[in-house]
Design an enzyme around this catalytic site. Structure first.
Site, short mmCIF file in Angstrom:
data_model
loop_
_atom_site.label_atom_id
_atom_site.label_comp_id
_atom_site.label_asym_id
_atom_site.label_seq_id
_atom_site.Cartn_x
_atom_site.Cartn_y
_atom_site.Cartn_z
N CYS A 182 0.99 -1.04 -0.12
CA CYS A 182 -0.14 -0.09 0.15
C CYS A 182 0.91 1.40 0.08
CB CYS A 182 -0.99 -0.08 1.29
SG CYS A 182 -1.79 1.44 1.42
N1 MHO Z 1 -5.95 -2.02 3.56
C1 MHO Z 1 -5.49 -0.58 2.99
C2 MHO Z 1 -5.16 -0.43 1.68
C3 MHO Z 1 -4.92 0.84 1.08
S1 MHO Z 1 -3.74 0.98 0.33
C4 MHO Z 1 -3.81 2.45 -0.50
C5 MHO Z 1 -6.99 -0.07 2.97
O1 MHO Z 1 -7.91 -0.42 2.07
O2 MHO Z 1 -7.42 0.64 3.64
O3 MHO Z 1 -3.83 -0.07 -0.86
#
Ligand code: MHO
Length: 216
Positions: free
Chosen positions: A20
Site C-alpha cells: 500500500c
Molecule cells: N488495506 C488498506 C489498503 C489501502 S492502500 C492505499 C485499505 O484498504 O484501507 O492500498
C-alpha cells in the site's frame, strides 16, 4: 505564492512498489535527502489506472531526491529493508507486488548490484519486478499525503501556504510532516533542517510561524 521546497543540487527520481503506497510515502518523506514524494501507479499496461480501476498496475511511491545528500543505493537498501521482497506478493494481482522502476541504465546497474549483494547476504532470491522507465500515473488527490490529511487542523493551517493542491503535495514540508505524523522523523529535526533549504527569508518566516502554531 512562496516555495516551500528544499533547494536541491542533483535531482534524481526513483519509483518503488512495496505494498500500500500510503506507508512508503510517509516513510521516505522523513529523509533530509528527499525533496518530494507522490503516490501513484506504474508497472502495467492498462490505460489511465485509478485506485478502483488499477488494471495490471502496482501501487508505487515516486520520490525525487538529492543525490548529493543521499545515494540511490541508500534508497534501495531502505526499500528492500522495509518490505518482504522474498515472498510472492501476487495475492491481489499486481497491486501490492515488489516493483522497482529504474529510470536510467546507471540505476539499472546499481539495482542489480545491490540486489545481488542482498541475495548473497540472505541466501534467498529477491522477487522484485525490475522494469525500465515505465510511465508513472499519479494517484487521486485523496491518496496523496494520506496520513497528514487525517489531521484536519494541521492541514487547514498548511493549505493556505500553497496556490493549489498539487504544490502542497509536491512540497518538501508536506513530505516531512506526512512522515512525522507516523513517527517517521521528529518535528524538531524538521525545524532545524529548514535552515538548509535555502528558502527566501519571507517563505522561511511563514513556514516557521506555521510550524510554531500548528495544532494536531
Ligand atoms: N488495506 C488498506 C489498503 C489501502 S492502500 C492505499 C485499505 O484498504 O484501507 O492500498
Amino acid at each position: 505564492m512562496h516555495n516551500f521546497n528544499r533547494r536541491a543540487k542533483q535531482l534524481e527520481t526513483v519509483t518503488l512498489g512495496m505494498g500500500c503506497f500510503w506507508g512508503p510515502e510517509s516513510q521516505f518523506g522523513q529523509y533530509p535527502g528527499v525533496i518530494r514524494t507522490q503516490t501513484g501507479f506504474s508497472g502495467g499496461t492498462s490505460p489511465d489506472p485509478t485506485y478502483r480501476n488499477i488494471g495490471d498496475h502496482t501501487e508505487v511511491v515516486q520520490i525525487v531526491f538529492d543525490a548529493s545528500l543521499m545515494t540511490y543505493e541508500d534508497i534501495l537498501n531502505i526499500f528492500w529493508d522495509s518490505h518482504d521482497a522474498f515472498k510472492d506478493r501476487y495475492y491481489k494481482e499486481r497491486q501490492y507486488i515488489s516493483l522497482l522502476i529504474v529510470h536510467s541504465t546507471e540505476q539499472l546497474g546499481k539495482a542489480e548490484k545491490v540486489k545481488k549483494e542482498r541475495e548473497n547476504r540472505y541466501g534467498k532470491q529477491i522477487k522484485t519486478d525490475i522494469q525500465y522507465d515505465l510511465p508513472f500515473y499519479p494517484a487521486e488527490d485523496r491518496h496523496q499525503k494520506y496520513f497528514l490529511k487525517r489531521f484536519d487542523k494541521a492541514t487547514a493551517s498548511l493549505f493556505p501556504l500553497f496556490s493549489d493542491h498539487k504544490s502542497f503535495v509536491h512540497s518538501t514540508i508536506a513530505a516531512r510532516l506526512n512522515g512525522f505524523v507516523r513517527e517517521n522523523g521528529r518535528l524538531d529535526n524538521i525545524k532545524d533542517e529548514i535552515s538548509d533549504w535555502q528558502l527566501t527569508k519571507e517563505a522561511e518566516t511563514i513556514l516557521r510561524e506555521t510550524l510554531r502554531d500548528i495544532r494536531w
